[in-house]
Design a protein around this motif. Sequence first.
Motif, PDB file in Angstrom:
ATOM      1  N   GLU A   6       0.819  -1.212   0.000  1.00 35.11           N
ATOM      2  CA  GLU A   6       0.000   0.000   0.000  1.00 35.11           C
ATOM      3  C   GLU A   6       0.851   1.260   0.000  1.00 35.11           C
ATOM      4  O   GLU A   6       0.374   2.343  -0.361  1.00 35.11           O
ATOM      5  CB  GLU A   6      -0.936   0.010   1.202  1.00 35.11           C
ATOM      6  CG  GLU A   6      -1.947  -1.131   1.217  1.00 35.11           C
ATOM      7  CD  GLU A   6      -2.822  -1.090   2.451  1.00 35.11           C
ATOM      8  OE1 GLU A   6      -3.100   0.025   2.943  1.00 35.11           O
ATOM      9  OE2 GLU A   6      -3.234  -2.166   2.920  1.00 35.11           O
ATOM     10  N   ALA A   7       2.110   1.134   0.416  1.00 36.99           N
ATOM     11  CA  ALA A   7       2.972   2.307   0.520  1.00 36.99           C
ATOM     12  C   ALA A   7       3.167   2.982  -0.831  1.00 36.99           C
ATOM     13  O   ALA A   7       3.253   4.216  -0.913  1.00 36.99           O
ATOM     14  CB  ALA A   7       4.328   1.919   1.117  1.00 36.99           C
ATOM     15  N   GLU A   8       3.245   2.177  -1.888  1.00 35.17           N
ATOM     16  CA  GLU A   8       3.451   2.762  -3.214  1.00 35.17           C
ATOM     17  C   GLU A   8       2.313   3.702  -3.596  1.00 35.17           C
ATOM     18  O   GLU A   8       2.527   4.703  -4.289  1.00 35.17           O
ATOM     19  CB  GLU A   8       3.583   1.647  -4.253  1.00 35.17           C
ATOM     20  CG  GLU A   8       4.842   0.805  -4.091  1.00 35.17           C
ATOM     21  CD  GLU A   8       4.961  -0.243  -5.180  1.00 35.17           C
ATOM     22  OE1 GLU A   8       4.144  -0.212  -6.129  1.00 35.17           O
ATOM     23  OE2 GLU A   8       5.870  -1.090  -5.087  1.00 35.17           O
ATOM     24  N   ALA A   9       1.104   3.394  -3.126  1.00 33.82           N
ATOM     25  CA  ALA A   9      -0.046   4.237  -3.433  1.00 33.82           C
ATOM     26  C   ALA A   9      -0.110   5.470  -2.544  1.00 33.82           C
ATOM     27  O   ALA A   9      -0.495   6.553  -2.988  1.00 33.82           O
ATOM     28  CB  ALA A   9      -1.333   3.426  -3.293  1.00 33.82           C
ATOM     29  N   TYR A  10       0.275   5.322  -1.271  1.00 36.51           N
ATOM     30  CA  TYR A  10       0.115   6.402  -0.301  1.00 36.51           C
ATOM     31  C   TYR A  10       1.298   7.362  -0.232  1.00 36.51           C
ATOM     32  O   TYR A  10       1.132   8.563  -0.014  1.00 36.51           O
ATOM     33  CB  TYR A  10      -0.113   5.828   1.108  1.00 36.51           C
ATOM     34  CG  TYR A  10      -1.383   5.047   1.288  1.00 36.51           C
ATOM     35  CD1 TYR A  10      -2.479   5.257   0.459  1.00 36.51           C
ATOM     36  CD2 TYR A  10      -1.500   4.096   2.303  1.00 36.51           C
ATOM     37  CE1 TYR A  10      -3.651   4.540   0.623  1.00 36.51           C
ATOM     38  CE2 TYR A  10      -2.671   3.377   2.475  1.00 36.51           C
ATOM     39  CZ  TYR A  10      -3.747   3.595   1.632  1.00 36.51           C
ATOM     40  OH  TYR A  10      -4.899   2.884   1.807  1.00 36.51           O
ATOM     41  N   LEU A  11       2.522   6.831  -0.364  1.00 31.13           N
ATOM     42  CA  LEU A  11       3.711   7.611  -0.050  1.00 31.13           C
ATOM     43  C   LEU A  11       3.885   8.896  -0.868  1.00 31.13           C
ATOM     44  O   LEU A  11       4.176   9.946  -0.280  1.00 31.13           O
ATOM     45  CB  LEU A  11       4.965   6.753  -0.181  1.00 31.13           C
ATOM     46  CG  LEU A  11       5.452   6.082   1.100  1.00 31.13           C
ATOM     47  CD1 LEU A  11       6.656   5.201   0.807  1.00 31.13           C
ATOM     48  CD2 LEU A  11       5.794   7.098   2.173  1.00 31.13           C
ATOM     49  N   PRO A  12       3.708   8.868  -2.180  1.00 34.78           N
ATOM     50  CA  PRO A  12       3.962  10.106  -2.925  1.00 34.78           C
ATOM     51  C   PRO A  12       3.106  11.275  -2.445  1.00 34.78           C
ATOM     52  O   PRO A  12       3.630  12.384  -2.224  1.00 34.78           O
ATOM     53  CB  PRO A  12       3.619   9.714  -4.370  1.00 34.78           C
ATOM     54  CG  PRO A  12       3.867   8.252  -4.421  1.00 34.78           C
ATOM     55  CD  PRO A  12       3.423   7.732  -3.090  1.00 34.78           C
ATOM     56  N   SER A  66       8.861  15.557  -0.477  1.00 30.90           N
ATOM     57  CA  SER A  66       9.001  14.736  -1.688  1.00 30.90           C
ATOM     58  C   SER A  66      10.450  14.676  -2.166  1.00 30.90           C
ATOM     59  O   SER A  66      10.942  13.615  -2.577  1.00 30.90           O
ATOM     60  CB  SER A  66       8.112  15.286  -2.800  1.00 30.90           C
ATOM     61  OG  SER A  66       6.755  15.224  -2.456  1.00 30.90           O
ATOM     62  N   ARG A  67      11.140  15.805  -2.112  1.00 32.81           N
ATOM     63  CA  ARG A  67      12.520  15.865  -2.633  1.00 32.81           C
ATOM     64  C   ARG A  67      13.516  15.126  -1.738  1.00 32.81           C
ATOM     65  O   ARG A  67      14.662  14.901  -2.128  1.00 32.81           O
ATOM     66  CB  ARG A  67      12.961  17.312  -2.798  1.00 32.81           C
ATOM     67  CG  ARG A  67      12.187  18.076  -3.857  1.00 32.81           C
ATOM     68  CD  ARG A  67      12.740  19.455  -4.100  1.00 32.81           C
ATOM     69  NE  ARG A  67      12.619  20.320  -2.924  1.00 32.81           N
ATOM     70  CZ  ARG A  67      13.634  20.689  -2.155  1.00 32.81           C
ATOM     71  NH1 ARG A  67      14.870  20.297  -2.433  1.00 32.81           N
ATOM     72  NH2 ARG A  67      13.435  21.485  -1.118  1.00 32.81           N
ATOM     73  N   HIS A  68      13.073  14.775  -0.527  1.00 34.92           N
ATOM     74  CA  HIS A  68      13.982  14.138   0.428  1.00 34.92           C
ATOM     75  C   HIS A  68      13.682  12.653   0.625  1.00 34.92           C
ATOM     76  O   HIS A  68      14.215  12.034   1.552  1.00 34.92           O
ATOM     77  CB  HIS A  68      13.892  14.847   1.779  1.00 34.92           C
ATOM     78  CG  HIS A  68      14.155  16.317   1.713  1.00 34.92           C
ATOM     79  ND1 HIS A  68      15.272  16.845   1.112  1.00 34.92           N
ATOM     80  CD2 HIS A  68      13.434  17.382   2.164  1.00 34.92           C
ATOM     81  CE1 HIS A  68      15.244  18.174   1.201  1.00 34.92           C
ATOM     82  NE2 HIS A  68      14.133  18.527   1.827  1.00 34.92           N
ATOM     83  N   ALA A  69      12.863  12.076  -0.231  1.00 38.73           N
ATOM     84  CA  ALA A  69      12.397  10.703  -0.032  1.00 38.73           C
ATOM     85  C   ALA A  69      13.538   9.693   0.066  1.00 38.73           C
ATOM     86  O   ALA A  69      13.425   8.687   0.787  1.00 38.73           O
ATOM     87  CB  ALA A  69      11.446  10.306  -1.160  1.00 38.73           C
ATOM     88  N   ASP A  70      14.638   9.938  -0.617  1.00 35.04           N
ATOM     89  CA  ASP A  70      15.745   8.977  -0.639  1.00 35.04           C
ATOM     90  C   ASP A  70      16.872   9.337   0.323  1.00 35.04           C
ATOM     91  O   ASP A  70      17.901   8.642   0.362  1.00 35.04           O
ATOM     92  CB  ASP A  70      16.304   8.856  -2.061  1.00 35.04           C
ATOM     93  CG  ASP A  70      15.290   8.251  -3.020  1.00 35.04           C
ATOM     94  OD1 ASP A  70      14.604   7.293  -2.626  1.00 35.04           O
ATOM     95  OD2 ASP A  70      15.171   8.756  -4.152  1.00 35.04           O
ATOM     96  N   ARG A  71      16.682  10.384   1.092  1.00 33.15           N
ATOM     97  CA  ARG A  71      17.712  10.764   2.056  1.00 33.15           C
ATOM     98  C   ARG A  71      17.575   9.952   3.340  1.00 33.15           C
ATOM     99  O   ARG A  71      16.500   9.478   3.699  1.00 33.15           O
ATOM    100  CB  ARG A  71      17.617  12.264   2.366  1.00 33.15           C
ATOM    101  CG  ARG A  71      17.924  13.139   1.166  1.00 33.15           C
ATOM    102  CD  ARG A  71      17.709  14.608   1.468  1.00 33.15           C
ATOM    103  NE  ARG A  71      18.665  15.121   2.447  1.00 33.15           N
ATOM    104  CZ  ARG A  71      18.657  16.376   2.912  1.00 33.15           C
ATOM    105  NH1 ARG A  71      17.729  17.231   2.476  1.00 33.15           N
ATOM    106  NH2 ARG A  71      19.546  16.778   3.775  1.00 33.15           N
TER     107      ARG A  71
END
Length: 224
Positions: free
Chosen positions: A111-117, A126-131
């Motif tokens: 479900e994270a793929e649907a909710y996270l963005p 959003s710009r820090h998602a991979d930090r």
Amino acid sequence: MIELRDVAYSYGGGELFSGLSLSLAPGSFHFLTGPSGAGKTTLLKLCYGDLVPTSGEVALWDEATTGMARDGLALNRRRIGVVHQDCQFLDHLPLRDNVALPLTVAGRHHEAEAYLPDLLAWVGLSRHADRRPPELSGGERQRAALARAVIMSPEVIIADEPTGNIDWDMSQRLLALLVELNRMGKAVLVATHDMNLIRSAKAQVAVRTLRLKDRQLIAAGAEL
């Protein structure tokens, strides 16, 4: 939703508070104030079932936590989003995985793929998602903690000093997110020492302020 009835709690051989009653209704917004050591964090832990009272009763959705089966308590706690004072994260995981952690633990990682963005956009991360968490500022960590607390769509949000270590502008941004959640029908309970934060909230939503002092919980005066 959450109700404390004539609750007492003792710690280290002394009584922290007694005769305490509190009711959190859907859509309510409460602030909890009081001097350091009065028991604010303990009271919050009682509200989300992390502690049980020495006497009295805590009920989550009309069911007493004392004697509640572990599975039942876990299900009720998923209806409560908690923002802890220390904002602990798993430093080896990127922000996106830390925020999604409650879904992962619940076996709902897909479900994270649907909710996270949308959720990361809502808290401006959003710009820090991979930090990694150590790369984030204090305000970014607090907003990430709020995102993690609400990813399961809880009915109640409980926050322990969420603005204690961030500047005023970031405090206002975090407050705006809490107000938005409240306007969506969520009950919100925030422990804070910041009277200016309470005044700012009062200009936006209906707020009830409570003070924990001398082992009692009382309504704070209009001077706030």
